[in-house]
Design an enzyme around this catalytic site. Structure first.
Site, PDB file in Angstrom:
ATOM      1  N   THR A  26       0.799  -1.064   0.097  1.00  0.00           N
ATOM      2  CA  THR A  26      -0.023  -0.041  -0.117  1.00  0.00           C
ATOM      3  C   THR A  26       0.720   1.293  -0.031  1.00  0.00           C
ATOM      4  O   THR A  26       2.045   1.175   0.259  1.00  0.00           O
ATOM      5  CB  THR A  26      -0.963   0.034   1.167  1.00  0.00           C
ATOM      6  N   GLY A  27       0.183   2.391  -0.349  1.00  0.00           N
ATOM      7  CA  GLY A  27       0.969   3.610  -0.234  1.00  0.00           C
ATOM      8  C   GLY A  27       2.018   3.843  -1.345  1.00  0.00           C
ATOM      9  O   GLY A  27       3.136   4.303  -1.198  1.00  0.00           O
ATOM     10  N   SER A  79       2.446   5.759  -4.346  1.00  0.00           N
ATOM     11  CA  SER A  79       1.662   6.773  -5.238  1.00  0.00           C
ATOM     12  C   SER A  79       2.750   7.808  -5.810  1.00  0.00           C
ATOM     13  O   SER A  79       2.352   8.597  -6.716  1.00  0.00           O
ATOM     14  CB  SER A  79       0.752   7.450  -4.157  1.00  0.00           C
ATOM     15  N   TYR A  97      -1.062  12.364  13.330  1.00  0.00           N
ATOM     16  CA  TYR A  97      -0.109  11.420  12.621  1.00  0.00           C
ATOM     17  C   TYR A  97       0.696  10.813  13.668  1.00  0.00           C
ATOM     18  O   TYR A  97       0.652   9.462  13.509  1.00  0.00           O
ATOM     19  CB  TYR A  97       0.639  12.242  11.672  1.00  0.00           C
TER      20      TYR A  97
END
Length: 263
Positions: A7-8, A10, A166
């Site tokens: 994932t991630g 991009s 975060y």
């Protein structure tokens, strides 16, 4: 050929991209996920090539004999998104042996700037989606052995008071590692967390890049490839005796106390 979900993925300058490239070259089939609107809303912006352009560039960089790369654009803030990711990867490649939960929602804000909306979004993406991805991954009836690799950002080593939504939610990733690893260890599935330290992925200003490199014991930032090498090892057979751990791979950043800055 084994299959990995990453994932991630991009931006070409990002950690996820380097991980996907290394695993595909291993070779593994790699199912990558991204959510371009998140990057577009940050100071660093989305990759100029767009999501599909990033995947095309990744495929072009792979050596002969590498695994195949497929992509899904998905907002992991949606409760059903983790299930769709694992289902889509299985539909394309079959059993998934490696899960790399590299995604994150970034958010700044100290105690005075907190909002319930941002806290909920960071919780949904950084914590809930990671847990549900692991749940879906482990629910594969045909999975014997496997690797889960998650990411924290060093919150267990020093405070991040200006990025509370975060830092608190990414800190939870480190805390959940042992609790996930314990029940999965009997099935030969390892669960480990990586803290890559400061990595130059284009988010820092030129001045901050220079200053941090001056303060770093090795005189430079980490690179996405530094992190990808560790993830490649954790995803392979040789790491099978390591589980429930948070591995700090930061070139000495977290132990820099007493090391004088470079001139």
């Amino acid at each position: 050929m084994k299959t990995a979900i990453v994932t991630g993925v991009s931006r070409r300058i990002g950690i996820g991209y380097a991980i996907a490239r290394r695993l595909a070259a291993a070779p593994m089939n790699v199912f990558v996920c991204s959510w371009e609107p998140h990057d577009a809303g940050q100071d660093w912006g989305a990759d100029p090539l767009g999501a599909e352009g990033v995947v095309a560039a990744l495929r072009e960089e792979l050596p002969e004999g590498a695994g195949q790369v497929e992509h899904l654009a998905v907002d992991l803030a949606e409760p059903g998104a983790p299930g769709r990711v694992v289902a889509a990867a299985r539909e394309r490649f079959g059993r998934v042996e490696v899960l790399v939960a590299n995604h994150a929602r970034s958010a700044e804000g100290g105690l005075g700037e907190l909002t319930a909306e941002e806290l909920d979004l960071c919780w949904a993406v950084n914590v809930r989606a990671t847990l549900l991805l692991v749940q879906e991954f482990a629910a594969q009836a045909d999975l014997e052995g496997g690797r889960v690799i998650t990411f924290t950002s060093g919150q267990h080593l020093e405070p991040m008071p200006t990025e509370l939504p975060y830092s608190v939610t990414k800190g939870a990733i480190e805390q959940m590692t042992r609790s996930l690893a314990a029940p999965l260890s009997t099935r030969g599935i390892t669960v480990n967390c990586v803290n890559p330290g400061p990595v130059d992925t284009g988010y820092a200003s030129p001045e901050d890049v220079v200053e941090l490199a001056r303060r770093h014991p090795q005189g430079r930032w980490g690179t996405p490839e530094d992190t990808a090498r560790l993830v490649g090892w954790l995803a392979g057979e040789e790491s099978g005796w390591v589980t429930g751990q948070t591995l700090v791979s930061d070139g000495g950043w977290s132990i820099r106390t007493g090391v004088p800055p470079r001139a």
